[in-house]
Design an enzyme around this catalytic site. Sequence first.
Site, PDB file in Angstrom:
ATOM      1  N   ASP A 191       5.969  16.139  -1.121  1.00  0.00           N
ATOM      2  CA  ASP A 191       6.818  15.118  -0.499  1.00  0.00           C
ATOM      3  C   ASP A 191       7.218  15.604   0.890  1.00  0.00           C
ATOM      4  OD1 ASP A 191       8.620  12.858  -0.146  1.00  0.00           O
ATOM      5  OD2 ASP A 191       8.526  12.665  -2.319  1.00  0.00           O
ATOM      6  N   HIS A 263       5.368   9.934   2.803  1.00  0.00           N
ATOM      7  CA  HIS A 263       6.024  11.082   2.157  1.00  0.00           C
ATOM      8  C   HIS A 263       5.190  12.357   2.339  1.00  0.00           C
ATOM      9  CE1 HIS A 263       9.476   9.113   0.402  1.00  0.00           C
ATOM     10  NE2 HIS A 263       8.725   8.162  -0.086  1.00  0.00           N
ATOM     11  N   GLU A 326       6.437   3.666  -0.057  1.00  0.00           N
ATOM     12  CA  GLU A 326       7.307   3.835   1.108  1.00  0.00           C
ATOM     13  C   GLU A 326       6.591   4.446   2.309  1.00  0.00           C
ATOM     14  OE1 GLU A 326      11.591   4.325  -1.029  1.00  0.00           O
ATOM     15  OE2 GLU A 326      10.385   6.128  -0.989  1.00  0.00           O
ATOM     16  N   TRP A 392       7.680   0.344  -9.957  1.00  0.00           N
ATOM     17  CA  TRP A 392       9.003   0.969  -9.834  1.00  0.00           C
ATOM     18  C   TRP A 392      10.051   0.109  -9.150  1.00  0.00           C
ATOM     19  CZ3 TRP A 392      11.604   2.697  -5.292  1.00  0.00           C
ATOM     20  CH2 TRP A 392      10.880   2.545  -4.095  1.00  0.00           C
ATOM     21  N   TRP A 467      14.178  11.908  -9.793  1.00  0.00           N
ATOM     22  CA  TRP A 467      14.157  12.359  -8.401  1.00  0.00           C
ATOM     23  C   TRP A 467      15.318  13.315  -8.225  1.00  0.00           C
ATOM     24  CZ3 TRP A 467       9.781  10.884  -6.267  1.00  0.00           C
ATOM     25  CH2 TRP A 467       9.168   9.728  -6.741  1.00  0.00           C
TER      26      TRP A 467
HETATM   27  C1  ACM Z   1       9.880   5.813  -5.424  1.00  0.00           C
HETATM   28  O1  ACM Z   1      10.956   5.829  -6.044  1.00  0.00           O
HETATM   29  N1  ACM Z   1       9.862   5.900  -4.107  1.00  0.00           N
HETATM   30  C2  ACM Z   1       8.615   5.678  -6.103  1.00  0.00           C
END
Ligand code: ACM
Length: 756
Positions: A191, A263, A326, A392, A467
């Site tokens: 990331d 990312h 993203e 998601w 996360w």
């Molecule tokens: C994510 O939560 N950006 C997959």
Amino acid sequence: MQRFLLLFFILFSGFFFSQTQLNLIPYPQKVEFKSGNFEINENTLFVGDKKSNEYKYFINKFKKIYPKDLSKNIKKVKPNFISLLLNKDLKIDYKREFNSNYILNISDEMIMVIGKDSEGLFQGIQTLLQLIETSKDGKIPALEIQDSPKFAWRGMHLDVCRHFFTVEEVKQYIDYLAMYKLNTFHWHLTDDQGWRIEIKKYPKLTQIGSKRKESMIGPYVDNTFDGKPYGPYFYTQEQIKEVVKYAKERHVTIVPEIEMPGHALAALAAYPELACTKGPFDVATKWGVFDDVFCPEEETFKFLENVLDEVMALFPSQYIHIGGDECPKTRWKESAFCQDLIKKNNLKDEHGLQSYFIQRIEKYLNSKGRKIIGWDEILEGGLAPNVAVMSWTGIKGGIEAAKSNHFAVMTPGAYCYFDHYQGDPQTEPNAFGGFTPLDKVYSYNPIPEELTKVQSKYILGIQANLWTEYITDFKQVQYMIFPRLFALSEVAWGTSKPENYKEFENRAISHFKILDKMGVNYARSIYNINGKVVPSQNGIAYELSTSQNPEGIHFTVDGSIPTAHSQTYKSAIPVLKSMVIQSAYFENNELKSAVSSQDFITSKTTGKKITLEDQPSENYSFGGAFTLVDGIMGNQKQLGKTWLGFQGKDVVATIDFGEKTQFSEVYFNTLDNKGSWIHLAKSATVYISDDGKNFKAIKEIGKDQILSAKGKIKINVGNQSSKYLKLKIENAGIIPAGNPGADSKAWLFVDEIGAN
Ligand code: ACM
């Protein structure tokens, strides 16, 4: 007759009693109770393939639960047996498409776990271990269980980039998955804030990409950093092999994630030539989304193919996760190379370029016999032919995938993001935001209603994600996943019954003892008091509830900490003025919950009728329009609970005072959190009316006044008297370049509209 009924009652109450005593998670598909008990004692013998992985796993775990030396007395007394067997022709009474079928047969003399394959045997062993663990005095009820999972993908994810977790910790995590019959570990390895996997061909990925100068701490808006270097932290290839082997022995597949095209800042810090602007870059120190992403040049594809070659050599999984989420298009828009590539390939725009990127990677991985899975955004610009979608942002991605015959794994944020709060944020450790308590996870059905029976076959399963922006150590990892992992486990296995949530919650509480024995830190949030503001005759009242015995709630309104001797809660507490209500849950005079504390600031709008022209977005609509006049101020920690969120829309709220009311100030709150695409309002206009139809604008404020307010925005309107008050709050519109989410619709978060 009466005696017969009594006998009937005694017989069957015993039957039902023993049924509720099976503290299994996930609950099996089919349980048939029999009479008698199997007793583990010194005569117990084990039968099975002693060399097999499953046998060794069972004995190892069994010894931890039952440390006595067994099989000592067999010469004197008749032994009993625990047998672990395989039978590839095993038939269960109902149809299932997946492996992992098993039968668990328990009688006075014998326990037999029979797996259709080693995976089925392993799942049966987990059931047996739980029965032993939760049995009283070593007695296990005679019964037959027939069992198999509903979903093939039963996943948990772990982000090791924002914060790193050691090999030992990752192994423990995999153990938890296995104990609760989850079979997929999604390892988020790269990331912006760290590259965590050794790639031999590109040593700078870990030399440079595995450390950062410092880390963000506290709420994003505070923009505060700890000033401490973080890293180098990464897994060597040898360590990864060890973890993959460990997972395999537990029938857990590891799906590695290598993020692209976005990312990617940690990789770009190491190899800036892979970005369109060529750098230089630093590994990210703050959370969020960054504009610098992989540039779709040949050199980048070669790099990614080489990286993926090493990844594939380490991970035997059918799927490789390539991220895809993203990815801002800012740099691609500015790049002559990208614009040329779009033209050359007849792509529609930068979204088409994202699709081109993913399709190239897909082709490569397909040519090596692997499949790709990626987050929702891989749908942008058209799906590559064989990809699976990890849905998601909601369930739309999954629906779209299934309708076009693509596989999908459901992991919608509102139900499956375990970085969200699981209890009242005021009583919980700092978390990312959102509100996903245990019952919410348990209520989720991974098959969207919109799908036909045939389409629903494309729903591979469900996954929860962890996360770790706000999770700095493994104790906190444990806290965030337990007990929510229990709910995930049962939904994934296909035996959840949301209508019987309470029964599930009791089983979850019974498993706290297992976690206690393992030294696992878990959330006790289910004991906590839930507060809800309700309209009342005089404004508002505060309703308290608990999923436990309601008589255990005690509260204060004088600022003191509640004890078991404070007032017992009976009915909603009137809130007639600004005040603080503190409450807690007690059992036998013992404090079980955290102390909940709620501040109220009342005004002339509190509890009044309010309507909105446009409704908030589903994920940020908690409490509806009433949230804006409930006496509770919007709070950074409670994004999903104390605010209403509107994407790309203005807020137009009309408050009906019920009678002519005097006021000279109107106030409201909006949020500034650009990293999450939340922008301050552009302007606000106050209107008044006496008939609710004809409104007169009395004051407008612009961006400058909103910016300078820093929080609560007060609008002085002079002395007014009206029956209706209308407030229009203008959305910032399209997010300007240079910001996360540039060119997308901005979010407007609004709370508490007051008048004094
Ligand atoms: C994510 O939560 N950006 C997959």
